[in-house]
Write an enzyme that holds these catalytic residues in place. Structure first.
Site, PDB file in Angstrom:
ATOM      1  N   LYS A 149      46.047  43.805 -29.304  1.00 45.53           N
ATOM      2  CA  LYS A 149      45.540  45.157 -29.060  1.00 45.53           C
ATOM      3  C   LYS A 149      44.855  45.702 -30.316  1.00 45.53           C
ATOM      4  CE  LYS A 149      46.903  49.860 -27.809  1.00 45.53           C
ATOM      5  NZ  LYS A 149      47.961  50.737 -27.262  1.00 45.53           N
ATOM      6  N   HIS A 292      34.071  13.119  -0.166  1.00 51.59           N
ATOM      7  CA  HIS A 292      33.888  14.554   0.020  1.00 51.59           C
ATOM      8  C   HIS A 292      35.156  15.208   0.569  1.00 51.59           C
ATOM      9  CE1 HIS A 292      29.213  14.080   0.198  1.00 51.59           C
ATOM     10  NE2 HIS A 292      29.757  13.627  -0.915  1.00 51.59           N
TER      11      HIS A 292
END
Length: 556
Positions: A149, A292
Site C-alpha cells: 500500500k 482440438h
C-alpha cells in the site's frame, strides 16, 4: 472512507537505509542480504531468517530489539507491532505522519522482504487439519499489504525472483541505494497478487473443510508457470498458471523433451489425459488420441501397441498432428508406432528408457511424464469466464461403473455389447456436446462431436466411420497389390455391428434411427426425455437393446 494522508506528488527516487527480512523460503537470501549490507543498508530480521543471516557472518538486528517486545505464542505474534507497521505505513512527506513517527520513535523501513509460510505445500502433503491451520501466515501478509500500500516510499519483495531486480536498482547511480517509483509500484502489484493468491487458497481449503457449498464470494488463484507465445490464435496473449492442485496432468508433468508447449497443446493434452484416465491401467491398456480437445480415437487393448492401433484406425486423418495419451508406462513398441504419425504431444504416467530413446529421435515431439493418472471420481472445479463474471461448477466425476444401469428394451444387450456400451459412454463424457460415439470391441469406430443437432452428430460419426473403413480397405489393397494378389473386398462401414453412446437423451427417435441406419445394435443414453417411450418403442421395433444411465455428460 479513508482520507488521503498526502495528495502531494510522491518521490521517484527513495534512498534505502533499512531493510526488514522475514522469509520462510531462504533461496538466495544470504546473497541478497549481503548485497544490501554492502550498500550500507541496515538489516533487521526475525527467528530463523536472523539465524541464517548471522551464521553467514552478516550483522543483523532482531525485531524484538526494535520493538522491545519478545516473540510470543509460538511465534504467532512477533511483527504485529506499531513500531513495525508504523515504519511500513508512515507517509514520509505528510507532516502529521512524520510527527507521529518522531514522537513514538518509529524508524522507517525502506525495503521489506517476506515469503509466507508454506500453506499450500503443507495442505498438499496430507497433513492433519491443525498442522495446515498453523501454516496460515498472519504477520507476513499484514506486513506485505502494508508495504505494498505504501509503495510510494518502500520496496517489497515477496519472491526470490525479485532480488536481482532490486539489487540492480540499488547499485545503479554509483551505488546510491535508491529505488525508483516504477519498480516499487511493480513490486507492490506483485505483492498484492501474492497475498490474494495465498488467501484464495486458504479460503478454498477452509470452505471445503467446513462443507461450504454456496460461498458468497469466490476467489481463484494461480502461480505463473510460463508466458506462452500466444493463445488460441497469434493475436491473443496467453500465460499458463498452476493452481497448486496435485492432480496428475499437464500442470504437474515433467517435460522430458520437445518444444515448449503452446496454449492449444496444454488444452488438448489436458483433455487427452483426463479421457484416458477413465480406463483403469490395472485392468486394461488404453490410448486416447485427441484433436482440438475432442477424441478422434480411443481404444482399450491387450497392450499399448494394440490399443494405439485400434484408436488410430477410428480416424487416421484427424490423428495427424494430434495428442496421444496412454494410461500405462510408455513402452518401446507403442512409442515406435506413435512416432510414425506426426504427433504434437505424448503424455503418459511414465516411459521406459527404450521408449524415451525412440521418442528422442523426433526432437520437436513433446513427451510429458506425469507420475500417475488423475482420479476420474475425484472432486474438483472447473471455471469459465463470461462477460462480467465467472461460471464455476464441480468437475464431472461421474463414472459409468458406479451408475445403476437400466435396460428398457425387450432385448437385453449381450455381455460383449454391455462391455462396449460402458466403454462408449466413458468416451462420450469427453466429447463435446452434442456427442455420439460408436464403439466395437472396446474401440471407437465413429465419433460425432459439437453439433447443434444430435442427428447430425450421429450422421457425422457414421460418415467418419465409413471414411475410416475406406482407409482400411485402401491399406489392405495396397498390401495385397504389393504381394501380387487381387484387390481387397468391399467397404463395410465400421459402425455395422457396433454400439452407440449419446451424452444426453434423444429428444426424438430420429437420432436413434440414424444410429440404427449406421448399423448399431445397442445404445446407451441418459434417458429423461418427454419422448423416452417413443424412443424406446423405436428401439424395440428395430430389435436393438437400450440402456439408460440416468446421468448426462454435457461438455460444452
Amino acid at each position: 472512507m479513508a482520507v488521503a494522508a498526502n495528495e502531494a506528488p510522491v518521490p521517484d527516487r527513495v534512498t534505502a537505509r533499512r531493510a526488514l527480512l522475514s522469509v520462510f523460503d531462504k533461496t538466495g537470501l544470504v546473497d541478497f542480504a549481503r548485497g544490501l549490507a554492502d550498500l550500507g543498508i541496515e538489516l533487521v530480521s526475525t527467528g530463523g531468517t536472523k539465524r541464517a543471516l548471522a551464521e553467514a557472518g552478516l550483522r543483523v538486528a532482531d525485531v524484538s530489539d526494535l520493538t522491545g517486545f519478545p516473540e510470543i505464542m509460538d511465534g504467532r505474534v512477533k511483527t504485529l507491532h506499531p513500531l513495525i507497521h508504523g515504519g511500513l505505513l508512515g507517509v514520509r512527506d505528510d507532516p502529521a505522519h512524520a510527527a507521529a513517527m518522531e514522537a513514538h520513535g518509529i524508524r522507517p523501513i525502506d525495503i521489506l522482504v517476506v515469503s509466507l509460510y508454506p500453506f499450500a505445500e503443507v495442505r498438499a502433503s496430507g497433513a492433519p487439519f491443525g498442522s495446515v491451520l498453523e501454516n496460515i501466515d498472519i504477520g507476513g501478509p499484514a506486513m506485505i499489504r502494508a508495504a505494498a500500500k505504501n509503495h510510494s516510499y518502500l520496496a517489497v519483495a515477496t519472491d526470490p525472483a525479485d532480488y536481482a531486480e532490486i539489487l540492480e536498482a540499488l547499485r545503479a547511480n554509483g551505488g546510491a541505494a535508491e529505488t525508483g517509483l516504477a519498480l516499487r509500484r511493480r513490486l507492490g502489484a506483485r505483492a498484492f497478487a501474492a497475498t490474494a493468491a495465498y488467501d484464495a487458497g486458504v479460503a478454498e481449503w477452509l470452505g471445503t473443510e467446513a462443507g461450504e457449498t454456496s460461498a458468497r464470494q469466490a476467489s481463484f488463484a494461480g502461480k505463473l508457470v510460463e508466458r506462452l507465445r500466444y493463445g488460441e490464435n497469434p493475436h491473443q496473449d496467453a500465460a499458463f498458471f498452476a493452481t497448486g492442485e496435485k492432480r496428475p496432468g499437464v500442470a504437474t508433468a515433467r517435460q522430458v523433451q520437445g518444444k515448449a508447449l503452446s496454449y492449444n497443446n496444454i488444452n488438448d493434452t489436458d483433455a487427452a489425459f483426463e479421457c484416458v484416465a477413465e480406463f483403469d491401467p490395472n485392468r486394461t491398456a488404453a490410448v486416447a488420441i485427441i484433436k482440438h480437445a475432442n477424441p478422434c480415437g480411443v481404444a482399450e487393448g491387450t497392450d499399448l501397441l494394440d490399443a494405439y492401433a485400434k484408436a488410430l484406425a477410428c480416424d487416421p486423418v484427424s490423428a495427424f498432428g494430434g495428442i496421444v495419451a496412454v494410461n500405462r508406462v510408455l513402452d518401446a513398441a507403442a512409442a515406435r508406432a506413435i512416432v510414425e504419425v506426426f504427433t504434437e504431444v505424448i503424455v503418459a504416467p511414465g516411459a521406459d528408457d527404450e521408449a524415451m530413446e525412440i521418442v528422442k529421435a523426433k526432437k520437436n515431439l513433446r513427451l510429458l511424464l506425469t507420475g500417475g493418472l488423475p482420479d476420474p471420481r475425484a472432486l474438483g472445479a472447473t471455471v469459465r469466464s463470461v462477460a462480467g463474471g465467472l461460471l464455476v461448477q464441480g468437475r464431472d466425476n461421474g463414472v459409468v461403473d458406479d451408475l445403476d444401469l437400466k435396460v428398457v428394451t425387450k432385448r437385453e444387450p449381450t455381455a460383449a455389447e454391455m462391455s462396449d456400451l460402458k466403454f462408449a459412454f466413458r468416451v462420450a463424457k469427453h466429447v463435446k456436446s452434442n456427442a455420439i460415439v460408436y464403439a466395437k470391441d472396446r474401440a471407437t469406430v465413429g465419433i460425432g462431436a459439437g453439433q447443434m443437432s444430435r442427428v447430425d452428430s450421429a450422421r457425422i460419426a457414421a460418415r467418419k466411420a465409413e471414411d475410416a473403413a475406406r482407409a482400411l480397405v485402401a491399406e489392405a489393397q495396397g498390401r495385397e497389390m504389393a504381394a501380387g494378389q487381387g484387390a481387397a473386398g468391399e467397404i463395410r462401414p465400421l459402425t455395422v455391428g457396433s454400439v452407440v453412446a449419446s451424452d444426453a437423451f434423444f429428444p426424438f427417435a430420429d437420432g436413434l434411427l440414424s444410429a440404427v441406419e449406421a448399423g448399431a445394435t445397442a445404445v446407451i443414453q441418459p434417458g429423461g426425455s418427454m419422448r423416452d417411450t417413443e424412443v424406446i418403442a423405436a428401439a424395440d421395433a428395430h430389435g436393438i437393446a437400450m440402456v439408460l444411465t440416468g446421468m448426462r455428460h454435457f461438455r460444452h
